[in-house]
Design a protein around this motif. Structure first.
Motif, mmCIF file in Angstrom:
data_model
loop_
_atom_site.group_PDB
_atom_site.id
_atom_site.type_symbol
_atom_site.label_atom_id
_atom_site.label_comp_id
_atom_site.label_asym_id
_atom_site.label_seq_id
_atom_site.Cartn_x
_atom_site.Cartn_y
_atom_site.Cartn_z
ATOM 1 N N SER A 355 10.040 -2.744 7.298
ATOM 2 C CA SER A 355 9.218 -3.529 6.360
ATOM 3 C C SER A 355 7.724 -3.287 6.720
ATOM 4 C CB SER A 355 9.597 -5.154 6.252
ATOM 5 O OG SER A 355 9.268 -5.731 7.579
ATOM 6 N N TYR A 356 7.085 -3.792 5.450
ATOM 7 C CA TYR A 356 5.466 -3.539 5.715
ATOM 8 C C TYR A 356 4.819 -4.223 4.459
ATOM 9 C CZ TYR A 356 6.287 -0.381 1.666
ATOM 10 O OH TYR A 356 6.822 0.078 0.332
ATOM 11 N N VAL A 357 3.593 -4.350 4.759
ATOM 12 C CA VAL A 357 2.509 -4.899 3.631
ATOM 13 C C VAL A 357 1.502 -3.947 3.499
ATOM 14 C CG1 VAL A 357 3.400 -7.094 3.795
ATOM 15 C CG2 VAL A 357 1.508 -6.680 5.047
ATOM 16 N N ILE A 358 0.745 -3.915 2.386
ATOM 17 C CA ILE A 358 -0.334 -3.133 2.069
ATOM 18 C C ILE A 358 -1.463 -4.235 1.827
ATOM 19 C CG2 ILE A 358 -1.496 -1.492 0.741
ATOM 20 C CD1 ILE A 358 1.295 -0.413 -0.266
ATOM 21 N N GLU A 359 -2.436 -4.268 2.782
ATOM 22 C CA GLU A 359 -3.672 -5.176 2.546
ATOM 23 C C GLU A 359 -4.781 -4.128 2.174
ATOM 24 O OE1 GLU A 359 -4.625 -7.358 5.931
ATOM 25 O OE2 GLU A 359 -2.858 -8.533 5.955
ATOM 26 N N ILE A 360 -5.292 -4.586 1.032
ATOM 27 C CA ILE A 360 -6.569 -4.154 0.486
ATOM 28 C C ILE A 360 -7.731 -5.125 0.697
ATOM 29 C CG2 ILE A 360 -7.641 -2.978 -1.532
ATOM 30 C CD1 ILE A 360 -4.715 -2.977 -2.790
ATOM 31 N N TYR A 361 -8.872 -4.576 1.190
ATOM 32 C CA TYR A 361 -10.056 -5.499 1.460
ATOM 33 C C TYR A 361 -11.367 -4.560 1.391
ATOM 34 C CZ TYR A 361 -10.112 -3.363 5.916
ATOM 35 O OH TYR A 361 -10.065 -2.493 6.921
ATOM 36 N N GLN A 362 -12.528 -5.229 1.434
ATOM 37 C CA GLN A 362 -13.849 -4.623 1.055
ATOM 38 C C GLN A 362 -14.428 -4.681 2.491
ATOM 39 O OE1 GLN A 362 -15.656 -6.261 -2.370
ATOM 40 N NE2 GLN A 362 -14.937 -4.455 -3.515
ATOM 41 N N GLU A 369 -11.013 -0.521 1.549
ATOM 42 C CA GLU A 369 -10.420 -0.158 2.589
ATOM 43 C C GLU A 369 -8.757 -0.633 2.545
ATOM 44 O OE1 GLU A 369 -11.545 1.468 5.167
ATOM 45 O OE2 GLU A 369 -13.641 1.514 5.042
ATOM 46 N N ILE A 370 -8.147 0.081 3.000
ATOM 47 C CA ILE A 370 -6.675 -0.161 2.964
ATOM 48 C C ILE A 370 -6.167 -0.200 4.673
ATOM 49 C CG2 ILE A 370 -4.509 0.641 2.300
ATOM 50 C CD1 ILE A 370 -5.872 2.724 0.419
ATOM 51 N N LEU A 371 -5.320 -1.384 4.777
ATOM 52 C CA LEU A 371 -4.646 -1.613 5.985
ATOM 53 C C LEU A 371 -3.066 -1.543 5.851
ATOM 54 C CD1 LEU A 371 -4.561 -2.374 9.130
ATOM 55 C CD2 LEU A 371 -5.191 -4.520 8.626
ATOM 56 N N LEU A 372 -2.311 -0.539 6.317
ATOM 57 C CA LEU A 372 -1.029 -0.973 6.289
ATOM 58 C C LEU A 372 -0.381 -1.682 7.820
ATOM 59 C CD1 LEU A 372 -0.133 3.020 5.405
ATOM 60 C CD2 LEU A 372 -0.402 0.928 3.662
ATOM 61 N N LYS A 373 0.240 -2.696 7.429
ATOM 62 C CA LYS A 373 0.842 -3.254 8.502
ATOM 63 C C LYS A 373 2.540 -3.163 8.517
ATOM 64 C CE LYS A 373 -2.638 -7.054 9.168
ATOM 65 N NZ LYS A 373 -2.929 -8.412 8.980
ATOM 66 N N ILE A 374 2.869 -2.501 9.441
ATOM 67 C CA ILE A 374 4.144 -1.969 9.436
ATOM 68 C C ILE A 374 5.163 -2.549 10.505
ATOM 69 C CG2 ILE A 374 5.524 0.246 9.896
ATOM 70 C CD1 ILE A 374 3.115 1.900 8.607
ATOM 71 N N VAL A 408 6.046 -11.162 11.927
ATOM 72 C CA VAL A 408 4.682 -11.195 11.225
ATOM 73 C C VAL A 408 4.725 -10.743 10.043
ATOM 74 C CG1 VAL A 408 2.472 -10.322 11.652
ATOM 75 C CG2 VAL A 408 3.555 -10.917 13.640
ATOM 76 N N ILE A 409 5.538 -9.691 9.663
ATOM 77 C CA ILE A 409 5.441 -8.949 8.245
ATOM 78 C C ILE A 409 6.342 -9.871 7.240
ATOM 79 C CG2 ILE A 409 6.301 -7.127 6.942
ATOM 80 C CD1 ILE A 409 4.132 -6.386 8.966
ATOM 81 N N GLN A 410 7.491 -10.518 7.797
ATOM 82 C CA GLN A 410 8.126 -11.618 7.061
ATOM 83 C C GLN A 410 7.174 -12.707 6.303
ATOM 84 O OE1 GLN A 410 11.109 -10.103 5.934
ATOM 85 N NE2 GLN A 410 11.936 -11.993 6.305
ATOM 86 N N LYS A 411 6.526 -13.388 7.366
ATOM 87 C CA LYS A 411 5.351 -14.451 6.856
ATOM 88 C C LYS A 411 4.344 -13.856 5.838
ATOM 89 C CE LYS A 411 5.718 -17.132 11.306
ATOM 90 N NZ LYS A 411 5.128 -17.368 12.374
#
Length: 429
Positions: A355-362, A369-374, A408-411
């Motif tokens: 599973s993963y989430v894609i975080e987008i921030y400045q 900026e892009i941060l992939l949490k996997i 962590v990803i689930q939350k």
């Protein structure tokens, strides 16, 4: 079950919609506090709106309008409201939508003809793998649509592969309504428990919430993974609470069909002008036949392309491409413009990503900026390098990547009161 208007000529469909538009404008001018105010403020004489082209003289409606003036959109007395639903709030605060009894009947009709698009008939039984509670319109629509069509329905709800398979093996449904990535979890459970997925009797899956196809309608990596093991038909369907309408693929699987008796569609550019034929733009809708909260030129935030050539299924309606991205989630990253679905496709290449989430921030200088949490069972440097290489090859950019525990990803995916996983977390202002 193809409505007559959907097989009519382009000219007949346009004339039909223009008559419906006049009725809607008069209804809004009489009953909608929001649109009466808009017409007055912009000096709009609704009697001058006679064609679909004339719509461009009316300002668009945004999600911000719905959030700020929610109750002003309601056109009926409270006693006529039968049901309340709320949007998921993916791109902001959730919005409440009221429905009358006729709105529920319209919703049932919409879903019945959408199911029929995907080949479902009264002889079929559908297993519903999404929630029908929590003020969620989609689950209710599927239930009502199955009843309208005369098909059976099994309300299992979302998640829990063991329970889903128990119902499949016990009740023998022929279609399932499901988020496509969950099909991989069903396949995994079946393999671990000696269940032959291809002997299950499931003919097709009506897939919600995630894309199955590339822009040319070929199967994307997620769909290919599913089809490699489970030989079922995969049908895309695209809808939203605000639209009260669905765009579902027929057996040709060349885009979601427009139902002109239910909705007027425009594809607009950044200046709110219609794009040239074949160009991408923001889907903007005008709902027809809605009593409680009809919308006029509402910008959905979804970037799509319209296909106008006739379909071999016999319908002569516009078909929508897969959603290429959400307008607000467009990312300008190191000189490249991209949307999260392109990253979903890259990540779906890897079987060992759970599973993963894609975080987008400045960042400090205001650029994206892009941060992939996997989450993965194999958080190795080798896998990290493979992911990086695949991103460079497919998208020509390399986001930041972190490995995290599955919990962590689930939350992150399921914040409090969430009804569906949040795969994209946009922290930009």
């Amino acid at each position: 079950m193809i409505p007559k208007i959907e097989k009519a000529s382009t000219e007949e469909i346009k004339s039909f919609q223009e008559e419906k538009l006049k009725l809607l404008l008069n209804y809004l001018n009489k009953h909608s506090a929001f649109y009466k105010r808009m017409f007055n403020e912009h000096d709009i004489n609704i009697n001058n709106i006679n064609t679909l082209e004339d719509l461009t003289t009316i300002p668009t409606t945004s999600k911000d309008d719905l959030q700020q003036y929610n109750d002003d959109f309601i056109c009926v007395p409270r006693k006529e409201i039968i049901d309340y639903v709320t949007t998921s709030g993916t791109l902001g605060e959730p919005v409440t939508f009221a429905l009358t009894d006729n709105d529920l009947k319209r919703l049932a009709y919409n879903e019945a003809i959408s199911f029929a698009c995907a080949g479902v008939s009264e002889d079929d039984t559908i297993q519903l793998m999404t929630t029908i509670d929590r003020r969620f319109m989609a689950g209710l629509a599927y239930f009502l649509g199955a009843r309208e069509l005369g098909a059976g329905i099994i309300r299992v709800g979302n998640g829990i592969p063991e329970l889903q398979w128990d119902s499949i093996l016990k009740f023998k449904p022929t279609y399932i309504i499901v988020v496509p990535s969950f099909l991989l979890k069903l396949i995994e459970y079946a393999q671990q428990n000696n269940i032959d997925v291809n002997a299950s009797g499931i003919k097709g899956a009506i897939c919600i919430g995630e894309s199955l196809r590339n822009e040319d309608f070929s199967l994307n990596l997620l769909a290919i993974k599913i089809k490699n093991t489970w030989d079922i038909e995969l049908y895309s369907t695209y809808a939203s609470t605000e639209m009260n309408t669905a765009f579902t693929e027929c057996e040709q699987q060349q885009g979601g069909h427009h139902h002109p008796e239910l909705i007027i569609i425009e594809i607009l550019n950044d200046e709110d002008k219609p794009v040239q034929e074949g160009e991408t733009g923001e889907l903007t809708i005008t709902s027809l036949g809605v009593e409680a909260m009809p919308l006029l030129r509402f910008k959905t935030g979804d970037v799509v392309r319209a296909h106008t050539d006739a379909c071999l299924c016999g319908r002569n309606t516009v078909r929508l491409s897969p959603v290429l991205g959400r307008k607000k989630q467009m990312i300008k990253y190191k000189g490249t413009t991209l949307y999260p679905p392109a990253m979903h496709n890259v990540l779906n290449h890897f079987n060992n990503i759970n599973s993963y989430v894609i975080e987008i921030y400045q960042n400090d200088i205001g650029t994206d900026e892009i941060l992939l949490k996997i989450s993965t069972s194999q958080p190795t440097d080798t896998l990290l390098q493979e992911i990086k290489d695949h991103f460079r090859a497919k998208l020509r950019v390399l986001p930041k990547i972190e490995f995290h525990d599955k919990s962590v990803i689930q939350k992150l995916q399921f914040p409090k009161l969430s009804r569906k996983p949040m795969m994209v977390i946009d922290k930009r202002k």
